[in-house]
Design a protein around this motif. Structure first.
Motif, PDB file in Angstrom:
ATOM      1  N   PRO A 150      10.060  44.003  79.972  1.00  0.00           N
ATOM      2  CA  PRO A 150      11.105  43.576  80.701  1.00  0.00           C
ATOM      3  C   PRO A 150      11.227  42.668  82.047  1.00  0.00           C
ATOM      4  O   PRO A 150      10.425  43.071  82.761  1.00  0.00           O
ATOM      5  CB  PRO A 150      11.854  44.669  80.844  1.00  0.00           C
ATOM      6  N   ARG A 151      12.059  41.604  81.887  1.00  0.00           N
ATOM      7  CA  ARG A 151      12.075  40.821  83.262  1.00  0.00           C
ATOM      8  C   ARG A 151      13.565  40.963  83.506  1.00  0.00           C
ATOM      9  O   ARG A 151      14.402  40.700  82.491  1.00  0.00           O
ATOM     10  CB  ARG A 151      11.624  39.274  82.990  1.00  0.00           C
TER      11      ARG A 151
ATOM     12  N   ASN B  84       4.424  47.676  82.858  1.00  0.00           N
ATOM     13  CA  ASN B  84       4.929  46.519  83.443  1.00  0.00           C
ATOM     14  C   ASN B  84       6.424  46.483  83.558  1.00  0.00           C
ATOM     15  O   ASN B  84       7.093  46.717  82.929  1.00  0.00           O
ATOM     16  CB  ASN B  84       4.549  45.259  82.083  1.00  0.00           C
ATOM     17  N   ALA B  85       6.500  45.982  84.923  1.00  0.00           N
ATOM     18  CA  ALA B  85       7.998  46.291  85.329  1.00  0.00           C
ATOM     19  C   ALA B  85       8.947  44.957  85.897  1.00  0.00           C
ATOM     20  O   ALA B  85       8.179  44.449  86.887  1.00  0.00           O
ATOM     21  CB  ALA B  85       8.106  47.342  86.425  1.00  0.00           C
ATOM     22  N   GLY B  86      10.049  44.749  85.561  1.00  0.00           N
ATOM     23  CA  GLY B  86      11.043  43.854  86.079  1.00  0.00           C
ATOM     24  C   GLY B  86      11.676  44.551  87.245  1.00  0.00           C
ATOM     25  O   GLY B  86      12.106  45.635  87.051  1.00  0.00           O
TER      26      GLY B  86
ATOM     27  N   GLY C 185      26.340  36.364  88.538  1.00  0.00           N
ATOM     28  CA  GLY C 185      26.974  37.756  88.573  1.00  0.00           C
ATOM     29  C   GLY C 185      26.500  38.779  87.772  1.00  0.00           C
ATOM     30  O   GLY C 185      27.124  39.842  87.869  1.00  0.00           O
ATOM     31  N   GLY C 186      25.845  38.466  86.467  1.00  0.00           N
ATOM     32  CA  GLY C 186      25.087  39.466  85.712  1.00  0.00           C
ATOM     33  C   GLY C 186      23.729  39.450  85.855  1.00  0.00           C
ATOM     34  O   GLY C 186      23.170  38.722  86.752  1.00  0.00           O
ATOM     35  N   TYR C 187      23.144  40.448  85.203  1.00  0.00           N
ATOM     36  CA  TYR C 187      21.645  40.625  85.109  1.00  0.00           C
ATOM     37  C   TYR C 187      21.377  40.593  83.558  1.00  0.00           C
ATOM     38  O   TYR C 187      21.549  41.186  82.712  1.00  0.00           O
ATOM     39  CB  TYR C 187      21.305  41.964  85.826  1.00  0.00           C
ATOM     40  N   TYR C 188      20.488  39.343  83.636  1.00  0.00           N
ATOM     41  CA  TYR C 188      20.070  39.042  82.219  1.00  0.00           C
ATOM     42  C   TYR C 188      18.313  39.591  82.121  1.00  0.00           C
ATOM     43  O   TYR C 188      17.600  39.515  83.036  1.00  0.00           O
ATOM     44  CB  TYR C 188      19.840  37.628  82.081  1.00  0.00           C
ATOM     45  N   ILE C 189      18.163  40.342  81.008  1.00  0.00           N
ATOM     46  CA  ILE C 189      17.001  41.018  80.748  1.00  0.00           C
ATOM     47  C   ILE C 189      16.354  40.177  79.543  1.00  0.00           C
ATOM     48  O   ILE C 189      16.975  40.094  78.377  1.00  0.00           O
ATOM     49  CB  ILE C 189      17.288  42.653  80.440  1.00  0.00           C
ATOM     50  N   THR C 190      15.010  39.490  79.904  1.00  0.00           N
ATOM     51  CA  THR C 190      14.382  39.102  78.644  1.00  0.00           C
ATOM     52  C   THR C 190      13.108  40.266  78.440  1.00  0.00           C
ATOM     53  O   THR C 190      12.397  40.788  79.148  1.00  0.00           O
ATOM     54  CB  THR C 190      13.673  37.618  79.106  1.00  0.00           C
ATOM     55  N   TYR C 191      12.929  40.336  76.993  1.00  0.00           N
ATOM     56  CA  TYR C 191      11.957  41.404  76.715  1.00  0.00           C
ATOM     57  C   TYR C 191      11.259  41.043  75.516  1.00  0.00           C
ATOM     58  O   TYR C 191      11.478  40.103  74.656  1.00  0.00           O
ATOM     59  CB  TYR C 191      12.433  42.828  76.598  1.00  0.00           C
ATOM     60  N   SER C 192      10.124  41.466  75.317  1.00  0.00           N
ATOM     61  CA  SER C 192       9.384  41.446  73.865  1.00  0.00           C
ATOM     62  C   SER C 192       9.820  42.237  72.914  1.00  0.00           C
ATOM     63  O   SER C 192       9.689  43.305  72.977  1.00  0.00           O
ATOM     64  CB  SER C 192       7.838  41.279  74.241  1.00  0.00           C
TER      65      SER C 192
ATOM     66  N   VAL D 216      16.350  48.004  91.520  1.00  0.00           N
ATOM     67  CA  VAL D 216      16.467  48.620  90.093  1.00  0.00           C
ATOM     68  C   VAL D 216      15.099  48.087  89.358  1.00  0.00           C
ATOM     69  O   VAL D 216      14.765  46.929  89.399  1.00  0.00           O
ATOM     70  CB  VAL D 216      17.768  48.151  89.461  1.00  0.00           C
ATOM     71  N   MET D 217      14.494  48.992  88.737  1.00  0.00           N
ATOM     72  CA  MET D 217      13.240  48.620  88.192  1.00  0.00           C
ATOM     73  C   MET D 217      13.355  48.758  86.534  1.00  0.00           C
ATOM     74  O   MET D 217      13.876  50.096  86.158  1.00  0.00           O
ATOM     75  CB  MET D 217      11.965  49.445  88.544  1.00  0.00           C
ATOM     76  N   LEU D 218      13.134  48.010  85.816  1.00  0.00           N
ATOM     77  CA  LEU D 218      12.941  48.517  84.384  1.00  0.00           C
ATOM     78  C   LEU D 218      11.361  48.246  84.034  1.00  0.00           C
ATOM     79  O   LEU D 218      10.694  47.408  84.240  1.00  0.00           O
ATOM     80  CB  LEU D 218      13.836  47.212  83.538  1.00  0.00           C
ATOM     81  N   PHE D 219      11.034  49.298  83.268  1.00  0.00           N
ATOM     82  CA  PHE D 219       9.488  49.097  83.283  1.00  0.00           C
ATOM     83  C   PHE D 219       9.304  49.804  81.838  1.00  0.00           C
ATOM     84  O   PHE D 219      10.076  50.312  80.934  1.00  0.00           O
ATOM     85  CB  PHE D 219       9.029  50.379  84.220  1.00  0.00           C
ATOM     86  N   ARG D 220       7.964  49.168  81.390  1.00  0.00           N
ATOM     87  CA  ARG D 220       7.747  49.386  79.961  1.00  0.00           C
ATOM     88  C   ARG D 220       6.756  50.898  80.043  1.00  0.00           C
ATOM     89  O   ARG D 220       6.001  51.180  80.825  1.00  0.00           O
ATOM     90  CB  ARG D 220       6.580  48.422  79.585  1.00  0.00           C
ATOM     91  N   SER D 221       7.020  51.568  78.903  1.00  0.00           N
ATOM     92  CA  SER D 221       6.135  52.846  78.667  1.00  0.00           C
ATOM     93  C   SER D 221       5.839  53.161  77.242  1.00  0.00           C
ATOM     94  O   SER D 221       6.481  52.803  76.276  1.00  0.00           O
ATOM     95  CB  SER D 221       7.053  54.040  78.981  1.00  0.00           C
ATOM     96  N   HIS D 222       4.645  53.363  77.176  1.00  0.00           N
ATOM     97  CA  HIS D 222       3.865  53.604  75.612  1.00  0.00           C
ATOM     98  C   HIS D 222       4.416  55.058  75.268  1.00  0.00           C
ATOM     99  O   HIS D 222       4.434  56.065  76.109  1.00  0.00           O
ATOM    100  CB  HIS D 222       2.420  53.655  75.596  1.00  0.00           C
ATOM    101  N   LEU D 223       4.927  55.240  73.939  1.00  0.00           N
ATOM    102  CA  LEU D 223       5.019  56.553  73.397  1.00  0.00           C
ATOM    103  C   LEU D 223       3.622  56.885  72.796  1.00  0.00           C
ATOM    104  O   LEU D 223       2.745  56.080  72.636  1.00  0.00           O
ATOM    105  CB  LEU D 223       6.243  56.571  72.494  1.00  0.00           C
TER     106      LEU D 223
END
Ligand code: BMA
Length: 311
Positions: free
Chosen positions: A92-93, A29-31, A99-106, A40-47
């Motif tokens: 992450p979204r 799941n990627a914002g 002017g900034g980039y806000y990230i909402t995440y669980s 720019v992509m922020l993505f979720r990864s399982h460990l």
């Protein structure tokens, strides 16, 4: 056959765990946002503990992504954030805002799942701001501008006596939220009957805010996650102009149907382009990242012509 509103990129999946230079079990799941002309992509990864972290990848064309050498967000080590991120950070979204980039995440912990808000201006460092929901509430997406002087967001609280639904809230400062109302509810024996939640941060169009959300249907073989579209009034997004009756994307490709969790397409981000198209990103079977394109006006039209009310 009905026209496909989302056209899959022919080289899906665009990111897999084999691309990542540090050990992960999944990439999904990627914002995504545009930053200095790049994606720019922020993505979720399982460990391999089953818990999740957030990575970053960059691209010139929105399809070919280069992951960074190190993860972007790990569970916080310092209070007050550490207490609520013990089980990991997910989904992450990214919302460009003022002017900034806000990230909402669980943020997951023994206390439940809640939404964290963080900010970056350069995608090198990230500053956590606050938790903006209590447990259990997640899938929070910010609107990319103030509406009538206030920030606005959609989210999805858990609930015992009602199928999980999409709510809206408002804030003077991004930290304190209120005036919450339910805006979209699942419909019985419909593709999204079990639960729904916001997906990509809302996209401004001439006719309203386009909200691409996920909906879940329970079958004898487990849940199926699909994507749908809804349109909210521009100056009053608590008013829903229409929720498309049919889904816009469902698991079809092999990697969408089989993986860490079968039969899942789940979005955390989309990028609106100047030519009226949308690049849409989704996690497939909680295992890989896929991309596709859609025409924004076709999605908007669907919400206005073949649709139901929000509530
Ligand atoms: C949801 C979230 C998502 C996940 C989806 C399908 O509840 O946990 O991160 O992609 O389930 O497993």
């Amino acid at each position: 056959m009905k026209k496909k509103l989302v056209r899959r990129y022919e080289k899906n999946p665009i990111l897999t765990k084999d691309d990542i230079p540090y050990p992960v079990e999944t990439v999904h799941n990627a914002g995504v946002a545009k930053f200095n002309g790049r994606y720019v992509m922020l993505f979720r990864s399982h460990l391999d503990t089953g818990r999740s972290i957030i990575g970053l990848a960059e691209s010139d064309d929105g399809f070919n992504f280069r992951p960074r050498a190190k993860p972007f967000m790990l569970p916080a080590k310092e209070p007050p954030f550490s207490e609520y991120e013990q089980f990991g950070v997910e989904d992450p979204r990214i919302t460009p805002l003022e002017g900034g980039y806000y990230i909402t995440y669980s943020a997951y912990s023994p206390h439940g799942v809640r939404t964290g808000l963080a900010k970056t201006t350069n995608f090198e460092s990230v500053e956590r701001i606050a938790f903006i929901t209590q447990a259990d509430c997640r899938n929070t997406v910010l609107f990319p501008e103030k509406i009538k002087g206030r920030y606005a967001r959609l989210d999805r609280p858990h609930c015992d006596i009602n199928p999980w639904s999409i709510w809206i809230s408002f804030s003077p400062d991004l930290r304190h939220w209120g005036e919450s109302t339910v805006v979209i509810k699942p419909v019985q024996y419909h593709w999204d009957e079990m639960k729904i939640g916001p997906g990509a941060p809302p996209i401004r169009t001439e006719k309203g805010w386009l909200n691409i959300y996920h909906g879940v249907f329970q079958t004898m073989a487990g849940c199926v996650y699909r994507l749908g579209a809804a349109l909210h009034k521009l100056d009053d997004p608590a008013q829903v102009l229409g929720v498309a009756n049919r889904w816009i994307l469902q698991p079809e490709d092999q990697w969408e149907r089989v993986g860490y969790v079968n039969n899942v397409v789940f979005t955390c981000g989309a990028v609106a382009e100047d030519d009226g198209t949308l690049k849409l990103y989704w996690g497939a079977a909680d295992t890989v990242v896929c991309a596709g394109t859609a025409r924004i006006d076709e999605l908007v039209e669907l919400c206005l012509t073949d649709s139901r009310p929000g509530v």
